[in-house]
Design a protein around this motif. Structure first.
Motif, PDB file in Angstrom:
ATOM      1  N   ILE A  12     -20.815  -0.280  13.345  1.00 48.50           N
ATOM      2  CA  ILE A  12     -22.016  -0.595  12.166  1.00 48.50           C
ATOM      3  C   ILE A  12     -20.679   0.857  12.366  1.00 48.50           C
ATOM      4  N   LEU A  13     -21.258   2.211  12.720  1.00 51.03           N
ATOM      5  CA  LEU A  13     -20.650   3.919  12.914  1.00 51.03           C
ATOM      6  C   LEU A  13     -19.400   3.801  13.253  1.00 51.03           C
ATOM      7  N   GLN A  14     -18.876   2.395  13.851  1.00 44.17           N
ATOM      8  CA  GLN A  14     -16.779   2.508  13.793  1.00 44.17           C
ATOM      9  C   GLN A  14     -16.359   2.208  12.648  1.00 44.17           C
ATOM     10  N   LEU A  15     -17.231   1.069  12.051  1.00 43.68           N
ATOM     11  CA  LEU A  15     -16.334   0.072  10.354  1.00 43.68           C
ATOM     12  C   LEU A  15     -17.410   1.358   9.749  1.00 43.68           C
ATOM     13  N   SER A  16     -17.580   2.163   8.993  1.00 43.98           N
ATOM     14  CA  SER A  16     -17.781   3.575   8.434  1.00 43.98           C
ATOM     15  C   SER A  16     -17.255   4.466   8.791  1.00 43.98           C
ATOM     16  N   ASP A  17     -16.407   4.298   9.862  1.00 46.64           N
ATOM     17  CA  ASP A  17     -15.575   5.706  10.718  1.00 46.64           C
ATOM     18  C   ASP A  17     -14.194   5.002   9.522  1.00 46.64           C
ATOM     19  N   SER A  18     -14.018   3.682  10.595  1.00 43.10           N
ATOM     20  CA  SER A  18     -12.579   3.029  10.031  1.00 43.10           C
ATOM     21  C   SER A  18     -11.975   3.315   8.583  1.00 43.10           C
ATOM     22  N   LEU A  19     -13.150   3.252   7.115  1.00 40.24           N
ATOM     23  CA  LEU A  19     -12.946   3.874   6.046  1.00 40.24           C
ATOM     24  C   LEU A  19     -13.508   5.291   5.607  1.00 40.24           C
ATOM     25  N   LEU A  20     -13.678   5.654   6.112  1.00 41.00           N
ATOM     26  CA  LEU A  20     -13.759   7.086   6.020  1.00 41.00           C
ATOM     27  C   LEU A  20     -11.947   7.604   6.568  1.00 41.00           C
ATOM     28  N   ILE A  21     -11.579   7.205   7.495  1.00 44.01           N
ATOM     29  CA  ILE A  21     -10.688   7.272   7.579  1.00 44.01           C
ATOM     30  C   ILE A  21      -9.266   7.180   6.608  1.00 44.01           C
ATOM     31  N   LEU A  22      -9.541   5.851   6.124  1.00 47.72           N
ATOM     32  CA  LEU A  22      -8.404   4.931   5.417  1.00 47.72           C
ATOM     33  C   LEU A  22      -8.630   5.899   3.667  1.00 47.72           C
ATOM     34  N   LEU A  23      -9.909   6.827   3.798  1.00 49.74           N
ATOM     35  CA  LEU A  23     -10.445   7.622   2.416  1.00 49.74           C
ATOM     36  C   LEU A  23      -9.565   8.793   2.484  1.00 49.74           C
ATOM     37  N   ALA A  24      -9.642   9.758   3.876  1.00 53.82           N
ATOM     38  CA  ALA A  24      -9.340  10.593   4.179  1.00 53.82           C
ATOM     39  C   ALA A  24      -7.149  10.309   3.755  1.00 53.82           C
ATOM     40  N   PHE A  25      -6.245   9.327   4.091  1.00 54.04           N
ATOM     41  CA  PHE A  25      -5.120   8.829   3.913  1.00 54.04           C
ATOM     42  C   PHE A  25      -4.858   8.731   1.605  1.00 54.04           C
ATOM     43  N   PHE A  26      -6.100   8.256   1.665  1.00 57.11           N
ATOM     44  CA  PHE A  26      -6.245   8.092   0.033  1.00 57.11           C
ATOM     45  C   PHE A  26      -6.343   9.800  -0.675  1.00 57.11           C
ATOM     46  N   CYS A  27      -6.852  10.397  -0.368  1.00 55.54           N
ATOM     47  CA  CYS A  27      -6.885  11.288  -0.986  1.00 55.54           C
ATOM     48  C   CYS A  27      -6.008  12.318  -0.598  1.00 55.54           C
ATOM     49  N   SER A  28      -5.657  12.482   0.873  1.00 58.19           N
ATOM     50  CA  SER A  28      -4.374  13.303   1.438  1.00 58.19           C
ATOM     51  C   SER A  28      -2.971  12.673   0.778  1.00 58.19           C
ATOM     52  N   ARG A  29      -3.107  11.587   0.143  1.00 53.59           N
ATOM     53  CA  ARG A  29      -1.659  11.006  -0.708  1.00 53.59           C
ATOM     54  C   ARG A  29      -1.652  11.635  -1.778  1.00 53.59           C
ATOM     55  N   LEU A  30      -3.315  11.339  -2.570  1.00 52.19           N
ATOM     56  CA  LEU A  30      -3.511  12.019  -3.805  1.00 52.19           C
ATOM     57  C   LEU A  30      -3.212  13.154  -3.704  1.00 52.19           C
ATOM     58  N   LEU A  31      -3.359  13.907  -3.160  1.00 53.04           N
ATOM     59  CA  LEU A  31      -3.036  15.946  -2.975  1.00 53.04           C
ATOM     60  C   LEU A  31      -2.132  16.138  -2.702  1.00 53.04           C
ATOM     61  N   ARG A  32      -0.821  15.354  -1.663  1.00 51.95           N
ATOM     62  CA  ARG A  32       0.450  15.578  -1.685  1.00 51.95           C
ATOM     63  C   ARG A  32       1.325  15.388  -3.208  1.00 51.95           C
ATOM     64  N   GLU A  33       0.370  14.280  -3.885  1.00 46.72           N
ATOM     65  CA  GLU A  33       1.404  13.798  -4.959  1.00 46.72           C
ATOM     66  C   GLU A  33       0.819  15.188  -5.862  1.00 46.72           C
ATOM     67  N   SER A  34      -0.281  16.007  -6.509  1.00 47.19           N
ATOM     68  CA  SER A  34      -0.697  16.703  -7.350  1.00 47.19           C
ATOM     69  C   SER A  34      -0.008  17.819  -7.164  1.00 47.19           C
ATOM     70  N   LEU A  35       0.240  18.260  -5.710  1.00 45.77           N
ATOM     71  CA  LEU A  35       0.997  19.786  -5.783  1.00 45.77           C
ATOM     72  C   LEU A  35       2.549  18.556  -5.653  1.00 45.77           C
ATOM     73  N   VAL A  36       3.044  17.883  -5.504  1.00 44.44           N
ATOM     74  CA  VAL A  36       4.539  17.566  -5.296  1.00 44.44           C
ATOM     75  C   VAL A  36       4.418  17.623  -7.287  1.00 44.44           C
ATOM     76  N   GLY A  37       3.530  17.569  -8.364  1.00 47.03           N
ATOM     77  CA  GLY A  37       3.751  16.914  -9.759  1.00 47.03           C
ATOM     78  C   GLY A  37       3.395  19.557 -10.226  1.00 47.03           C
ATOM     79  N   THR A  38       2.377  19.550  -9.931  1.00 49.33           N
ATOM     80  CA  THR A  38       2.477  21.130  -9.337  1.00 49.33           C
ATOM     81  C   THR A  38       3.660  21.360  -9.711  1.00 49.33           C
TER      82      THR A  38
END
Length: 178
Positions: A12-38
């Motif tokens: 269960i911890l591994q599954l939640s950590d997989s989701l957190l890693i995926l969330l980190a990629f989504f957040c990083s992508r959003l951060l990148r797009e906002s930094l390029v946009g500005t």
């Protein structure tokens, strides 16, 4: 060997950590797009590209990240693990995953379309995993201190043995001794 209950909790911890890693990629992508946009980051021609561009990286990092973390003991002794131990285990896992991603880039000729996305996902994933671990530790400590979870213990031995054992225990442990 772990008990079945502990194995299920680890999965269960591994599954939640997989989701957190995926969330980190989504957040990083959003951060990148906002930094390029500005205009803070230069547009390298991949602006507006989806996570599909780094799908191959997600296929490596998301499922194998928690497995490699387990290999280095990240899920062992969660209730009383220190931050430093977790960071070392995460760094060891990062090295292995980094080699796997490098092999994908070099030998399989996968495109490292956004180095910022990967570079931003690493510290975000570390923060997310450490926050999850801190929350798990607090939960386990709170659960362990609950009255209904206490177990009865029977002491056997002479009075001298009992006195010797009590002297070795930290203060307050025997406060509720009946």
């Amino acid at each position: 060997m772990r008990g079945k209950n502990q194995q299920i909790k680890t999965k269960i911890l591994q599954l939640s950590d997989s989701l957190l890693i995926l969330l980190a990629f989504f957040c990083s992508r959003l951060l990148r797009e906002s930094l390029v946009g500005t205009g803070v980051l230069a547009n390298d021609g991949t602006m507006g590209a989806s996570l599909g561009d780094i799908y191959w990286m997600l296929v490596i990092v998301v499922p194998f990240g928690p497995i490699i973390l387990e290999r280095y003991g990240f899920y062992d002794h969660i209730g009383h693990k220190r931050l430093w131990e977790s960071l070392v285990q995460m760094l060891q896992s990062l090295i292995v995953i980094g080699v796997m991603v490098a092999v994908g880039v070099i030998f399989a000729k996968f495109s490292p379309s956004s180095r910022f996305t990967l570079g931003g996902a690493v510290p975000l994933a570390a923060i997310f995993l450490l926050c999850r671990q801190a929350a798990t530790q607090k939960y386990m400590q709170r659960k362990a201190s609950a009255e209904e979870d206490l177990e009865s213990v029977i002491f056997a031995g002479s009075d001298e043995d009992l006195a010797s054992m009590r002297a070795k225990l930290p203060p307050g442990v025997m406060a509720d001794w009946r």
